[in-house]
Design an enzyme around this catalytic site. Structure first.
Site, PDB file in Angstrom:
ATOM      1  N   CYS A  12       0.680  -1.250  -0.145  1.00 13.86           N
ATOM      2  CA  CYS A  12       0.035  -0.024   0.017  1.00 13.86           C
ATOM      3  C   CYS A  12       0.837   1.375  -0.064  1.00 13.86           C
ATOM      4  O   CYS A  12       2.005   1.054  -0.050  1.00 13.86           O
ATOM      5  CB  CYS A  12      -0.932  -0.046   1.266  1.00 13.86           C
ATOM      6  SG  CYS A  12      -0.063  -0.400   2.645  1.00 13.86           S
ATOM      7  N   ASN A 112       1.682   1.196   5.724  1.00 13.76           N
ATOM      8  CA  ASN A 112       2.356   0.463   4.704  1.00 13.76           C
ATOM      9  C   ASN A 112       3.059  -0.540   5.613  1.00 13.76           C
ATOM     10  O   ASN A 112       4.045  -0.114   6.346  1.00 13.76           O
ATOM     11  CB  ASN A 112       3.039   1.392   3.866  1.00 13.76           C
ATOM     12  CG  ASN A 112       3.755   0.697   2.728  1.00 13.76           C
ATOM     13  OD1 ASN A 112       3.551  -0.169   2.448  1.00 13.76           O
ATOM     14  ND2 ASN A 112       5.124   1.342   2.263  1.00 13.76           N
ATOM     15  N   TYR A 252      11.918  -2.070  -8.000  1.00 15.31           N
ATOM     16  CA  TYR A 252      10.312  -2.183  -8.676  1.00 15.31           C
ATOM     17  C   TYR A 252       9.278  -1.339  -8.001  1.00 15.31           C
ATOM     18  O   TYR A 252       8.496  -1.068  -9.088  1.00 15.31           O
ATOM     19  CB  TYR A 252       9.985  -3.804  -8.364  1.00 15.31           C
ATOM     20  CG  TYR A 252       8.597  -4.173  -9.175  1.00 15.31           C
ATOM     21  CD1 TYR A 252       8.499  -4.211 -10.554  1.00 15.31           C
ATOM     22  CD2 TYR A 252       7.576  -4.292  -8.152  1.00 15.31           C
ATOM     23  CE1 TYR A 252       7.364  -4.830 -11.141  1.00 15.31           C
ATOM     24  CE2 TYR A 252       6.333  -4.708  -9.018  1.00 15.31           C
ATOM     25  CZ  TYR A 252       6.223  -4.729 -10.057  1.00 15.31           C
ATOM     26  OH  TYR A 252       4.890  -5.116 -10.791  1.00 15.31           O
ATOM     27  N   CYS A 392       8.700 -13.138   1.159  1.00 16.58           N
ATOM     28  CA  CYS A 392       8.662 -11.719   1.831  1.00 16.58           C
ATOM     29  C   CYS A 392       7.609 -11.740   2.907  1.00 16.58           C
ATOM     30  O   CYS A 392       6.453 -11.947   2.415  1.00 16.58           O
ATOM     31  CB  CYS A 392       8.637 -10.320   0.965  1.00 16.58           C
ATOM     32  SG  CYS A 392       8.697  -8.940   1.881  1.00 16.58           S
TER      33      CYS A 392
END
Length: 474
Positions: A12, A112, A252, A392
């Site tokens: 997020c 996040n 990324y 992850c």
């Protein structure tokens, strides 16, 4: 970014405004610039100093937040969020910000990252009588804060945050205050900016440019910043540990025009491409990148190798999400709708296809085939990051080693599977060198757990998928 077909999604993005009469409208534009960080849900909570009002829903920012919503989002402060579900499902109740109301006032939260001890904390809270309304780990934070009783909110937050383990870039808001906090290892980006007398908080600095704000600084690991009528002041809830920013933010997730810890993402990706060209040279005619996150690395590869860069792949930005299609055949057709090979560029050429990662291998195989169907005589795949071998647990949706192709296959086996003429990945050392160049020095460490299996925090057994419990390096 091709998140839906590439197989990597970041959890997020957070954006907040304190002290501006158009706080909600600014937050809308900030969230729009962070849309790449989450496309499943979005929301805004606004404060007028007396009450909190929330508008949220499933979908993109432009789909959920319409003009009529902003008639109700009045006030000097606003907290917004874009979400991709990792911890918890994608239902409406999990869309952030989460808003809690009590006799003492409201509390809105957005964060996040991912808490690796969320399951343990939930069991503890439920045993003590808490009733959880969502499956999101963010709700746990609110319960821990409320549990501290009659202490001032500032002190309750300071008591609660050290109980959290994992990654969290967190913003909390009441009617009268805003709190901004970063986990003790600083695993996720979070920055402070200023627009006139107003303060802006964002997961990425690119959002500051969109709303016309000036970047001030990054939120430090273990720091809690308080914003209220008296301005901004800083406190600490934990001693700083060596910062280990997620490497994939540079590879990324973040937009190329963002800066993380003073390092420009586009520049770091170019250096990745240059390092890759040094480590894995190839004789070819053109270099092309997979849009959008790999273009910077492709340019760097071309500059270093002397092979011309060309737009051999074009992304169609007006196509719906392919993962909702009902069959594999239609999903593959959706990939072709999203991405097209430029026959006039690749036909009769030996092509270097630069990408940022290979997760499951299926998308890479489709793109290699697409280039060859367009007439490429050879397709050499170069990846601007090391092989992703490990899951992850900090907010990226690679939860099991079983679903990662590099977790069980060698580079040569992956090359055969994706049907490339050659395949090479950037080394871990090359990645760190490319990211960390700032005045020719390495500024700090980086989380490389997805490449190395060495996690910067303890990983709780309840967080692990059953397939991974025996293999995880705790």
């Amino acid at each position: 970014m091709l998140a839906e077909i590439k197989g990597l999604n970041e959890e997020c993005g957070v954006f907040a405004v304190w002290g501006h009469e158009d706080a909600a409208q600014l937050t809308y534009y900030g969230l729009h610039s962070l849309q790449h960080r989450g496309q499943e849900g979005t929301g805004i909570v606004a404060s007028n100093g007396e009450a909190l009002h929330i508008e949220k829903g499933l979908g993109l920012v432009t789909e959920v937040l319409q003009e009529k919503q902003f008639e109700r989002l009045q006030g000097h402060a606003a907290l917004g969020h874009v979400r991709y579900a990792t911890q918890g499902d994608g239902g409406y109740e999990n869309v952030q910000p989460l808003l809690f109301r009590s006799q003492s006032g409201g509390l809105a939260l957005a964060h996040n990252g991912n808490l690796v001890n969320a399951h343990a904390l939930k069991h503890q809270l439920e045993a003590q009588g808490s009733i959880l309304q969502t499956t999101s780990d963010t709700e746990v934070i609110a319960h821990l804060i409320k549990r501290s009783g009659s202490l001032p909110l500032h002190d309750r937050i300071k008591q609660a945050l050290p109980m959290l383990k994992g990654a969290y870039a967190l913003v909390l808001m009441t009617e009268e205050q805003m709190f901004v906090a970063q986990d003790p290892r600083g695993l996720r980006p979070l920055s402070i900016g200023k627009l006139g007398d107003a303060y802006i908080v964002s997961s990425e600095t690119c959002a500051f440019d969109v709303v016309g704000a000036e970047y001030i600084r990054d939120v430090e690991a273990g720091e809690m910043i308080v914003l209220d009528a008296d301005g901004m002041y800083s406190d600490r809830f934990a001693a700083p540990i060596q910062r280990t920013m997620c490497s994939m933010e540079y590879v990324y997730f973040s937009r190329p025009d963002s800066n993380i810890d003073g390092i420009n993402v586009h520049s770091s990706r170019k250096r990745m491409g240059k390092e890759l060209a040094v480590e894995a040279p190839i004789d070819a005619d053109v270099v092309t990148g997979v849009p959008d996150s790999s273009i910077s690395a492709a340019i760097g590869f071309a500059e270093q190798s002397g092979i011309p860069y060309e737009l051999g792949l074009i992304k169609n930005r007006y196509v719906g999400r392919t993962f909702i299609q009902p069959s594999q055949e239609l999903r593959e057709q959706g990939v072709k709708m999203k991405l097209s090979a430029v026959r006039g560029i690749v036909e009769g050429k030996r092509v270097v296809m630069v990408d940022d990662s290979i997760v499951r291998g299926t998308t890479s195989k489709r793109i290699v085939r697409m280039l060859k169907e367009a007439g490429a005589t050879e397709v050499h795949v170069r990846i601007g990051a090391p092989p992703i071998k490990n899951p992850c647990y900090y907010g990226i949706d690679t939860s099991t080693k079983e679903e990662l192709i590099a977790g069980s296959k060698s580079v040569e086996e992956i090359r055969e599977l994706i049907e490339a003429d050659s395949l090479a990945f950037l080394s871990v050392e090359g990645l760190e060198e490319a990211i960390g160049k700032r005045d020719n020095t390495i500024k700090h460490g980086y989380c490389q757990a997805c490449f190395t299996g060495s996690y910067p925090t303890e990983i709780y057994p309840s967080t692990l998928h059953p397939h991974d419990k025996e293999e995880a390096k705790l």
